[in-house]
Enzyme design. Structure first.
Site, mmCIF file in Angstrom:
data_model
loop_
_atom_site.group_PDB
_atom_site.id
_atom_site.type_symbol
_atom_site.label_atom_id
_atom_site.label_comp_id
_atom_site.label_asym_id
_atom_site.label_seq_id
_atom_site.Cartn_x
_atom_site.Cartn_y
_atom_site.Cartn_z
ATOM 1 N N HIS A 168 0.888 -1.170 0.000
ATOM 2 C CA HIS A 168 0.000 0.000 0.000
ATOM 3 C C HIS A 168 0.927 1.222 0.000
ATOM 4 O O HIS A 168 2.016 1.177 0.588
ATOM 5 C CB HIS A 168 -0.813 0.145 1.291
ATOM 6 C CG HIS A 168 -1.724 -0.976 1.635
ATOM 7 N ND1 HIS A 168 -1.304 -2.098 2.302
ATOM 8 C CD2 HIS A 168 -3.067 -1.106 1.483
ATOM 9 C CE1 HIS A 168 -2.355 -2.893 2.526
ATOM 10 N NE2 HIS A 168 -3.434 -2.321 2.029
ATOM 11 N N ASP A 227 2.344 2.034 3.385
ATOM 12 C CA ASP A 227 3.334 1.136 3.991
ATOM 13 C C ASP A 227 4.748 1.600 3.688
ATOM 14 O O ASP A 227 5.666 1.319 4.445
ATOM 15 C CB ASP A 227 3.266 -0.298 3.395
ATOM 16 C CG ASP A 227 1.889 -0.889 3.384
ATOM 17 O OD1 ASP A 227 1.106 -0.569 4.287
ATOM 18 O OD2 ASP A 227 1.600 -1.677 2.448
HETATM 19 C C1 XUL Z 1 -7.390 -6.206 5.134
HETATM 20 C C2 XUL Z 1 -6.714 -6.706 3.932
HETATM 21 C C3 XUL Z 1 -5.875 -5.734 3.194
HETATM 22 C C4 XUL Z 1 -5.945 -5.877 1.706
HETATM 23 C C5 XUL Z 1 -5.222 -4.798 0.959
HETATM 24 O O1 XUL Z 1 -8.120 -7.154 5.830
HETATM 25 O O2 XUL Z 1 -6.805 -7.862 3.599
HETATM 26 O O3 XUL Z 1 -4.560 -5.864 3.637
HETATM 27 O O4 XUL Z 1 -5.416 -7.097 1.308
HETATM 28 O O5 XUL Z 1 -5.667 -3.532 1.292
#
Ligand code: XUL
Ligand code: CO
Length: 434
Positions: free
Chosen positions: A100, A103
């Protein structure tokens, strides 16, 4: 170079009898399974957020991990974090990773400052990737942690947040394309609601549908060849999340004309939260033609939370890969470990061992799934169960109508004899392979 992983050598396949805790006993990347290398079947990815950004907090306590890249709100430490991440990729040798925006870069005081930080880290990644084999499975935007997203991103009642979301996703798609990413994921943790007392659900769904259409338009505009994936989850952090499960997502995609443009990224723990098994979600997406990729992990069946633990149940994983292989296997998708250490697992080698174990469990599951497919026992049992439909009369009935069928049943005195579903026999069959 950091010294975080010092003394830990690249992990090798040593065979099932190895007692080395940091060796693969089942994951042998070059081993051919159903005509394809194991690495190319499984397409493992490491999730930047759990391994490097999460600090070990839970609802009752804060940080437990102390890492050389803390605190994470500075550009200098963001680069140390990237150095350590790529060092771990070198040790594990997995082909992909995922991030993300939040991150990998510190949040700035403005959109522009956050973007500048993000672009600098993307350049830093690009440089590191240029001398390695590791690739980007997917990028995504974290539109759920910062307080601006507390009432949603594209479903926020405030149009300025919708705008901020659109600008954020644009920058993350640009970066994903720049790094050669093979997918772009949208998980809408706050696309849902806490209470209907303050929520216009129809309007929020329309905004989310319009937003996803903008994402697809932008994909085509920039020539991004990756898959656009939505990740279902029923709740947590929202009380009710709109992307509840695979079937709900498919209905949403159809309503907004996106069923041929968007596929799903399915997660084991999210399936459990929705009251399903993982293989149910995978088989549903496959039947609807929208199986894209998976987030592999497991939930604690007792706590009822999304605990994001590393997988360790071969029969569960075997059935998941069985349905993936039956669907033809991954093309652009893969197996992303959306899994984190327990907060008491403090050491660098815990992080390596967690991934080694997860990769080995998946390898065992894949091999069991392939053996079941090659043996054909489940397929034969299903064929046999539906064999009545192979006759021309049965097929003709599907093109018939209720009154004609009535005449036949009443005229011929049709009286069906129930047949065994043979569930225990089939469960015993699966047990031979896992
Ligand atoms: C949250 C989740 C996230 C997604 C990406 O439960 O799974 O990490 O995979 O935003
Ligand atoms: Co996930």
């Amino acid at each position: 170079m950091t010294d975080f992983f010092s003394g830990i050598a690249p992990v090798k396949y040593e065979g099932a009898d190895s007692t080395n805790p940091l060796a693969f006993r089942h994951y042998n990347p070059d081993e051919v399974v159903m005509g394809k290398r194991m690495e190319d079947h499984l397409r493992f990815a490491i999730a930047y957020w759990h391994s490097f950004a999460w600090e070990g907090g839970d609802p009752f306590g804060g940080q437990t991990f102390v890492r050389p890249w803390h605190p994470q709100d500075q550009m200098a430490t963001a680069k140390v974090k990237a150095d350590a991440a790529f060092e771990m990729f070198d040790i594990l040798g997995q082909p992909y990773f995922c991030w993300h925006d939040a991150d990998i870069r510190p949040e700035g005081d403005s959109f522009g400052e956050s973007l500048k930080n993000f672009e600098e880290i993307i350049d830093y990644f690009e440089e590191k990737m240029s001398t390695r084999k590791v690739k980007l499975l997917w990028g995504t935007a974290n539109m759920f942690s910062h307080r601006r997203w507390m009432s949603g991103a594209s479903t926020n009642p405030d149009p300025e947040v919708f705008a901020y979301s659109a600008a954020t996703v644009k920058t993350c798609m640009d970066a994903t394309k720049k790094l050669g990413g093979e997918n772009y994921v949208l998980w809408g943790g706050r696309e849902g609601y806490e209470t209907l007392l303050n929520t216009d659900m129809g309007r929020e769904l329309d905004h989310m549908g319009r937003f996803l259409n903008m994402v697809v338009d932008y994909k085509h505009k920039i020539g991004f060849e990756g898959q656009i994936l939505v990740e279902p989850k029923p709740q947590e952090p929202s009380k009710h999340q709109y992307d509840f499960d695979a079937a709900t997502c498919y209905g949403f995609l159809q309503k907004y004309g996106l069923e041929n443009e968007v596929k799903l990224n399915l997660e084991q723990g999210h399936a459990i939260l929705a009251g399903h098994s993982f293989e149910h979600e995978i088989a549903t997406a496959a039947a609807l033609g929208v199986l894209g990729s998976i987030d592999m992990n497991r939930n604690d069946y007792q706590s009822g939370w999304d605990t994001d633990q590393f997988p360790n149940n071969v029969p569960e994983v075997a059935l998941a890969y069985y349905h993936i292989l039956k669907d033809g296997g991954f093309t652009q998708g893969g197996t992303n470990f959306d899994a984190k250490l327990r907060r008491q697992s403090l050491d660098a080698d815990d992080l390596i061992a967690a991934h080694v174990g997860g990769m080995d469990i998946c390898a065992r599951g894949l091999k069991a799934a392939a053996a079941m497919i090659e043996d054909g026992g489940l397929e034969d049992a299903i064929k046999d169960r539906y064999a009545g439909w192979d006759t021309p009369e049965a097929q003709a009935m599907l093109g018939s109508d209720l009154a004609t069928i009535f005449d036949k049943v009443a005229g011929e005195g049709i009286n069906p004899a129930p047949k065994s579903g043979r569930q225990e026999m089939l469960e015993n069959y699966v047990n031979r392979f896992v």
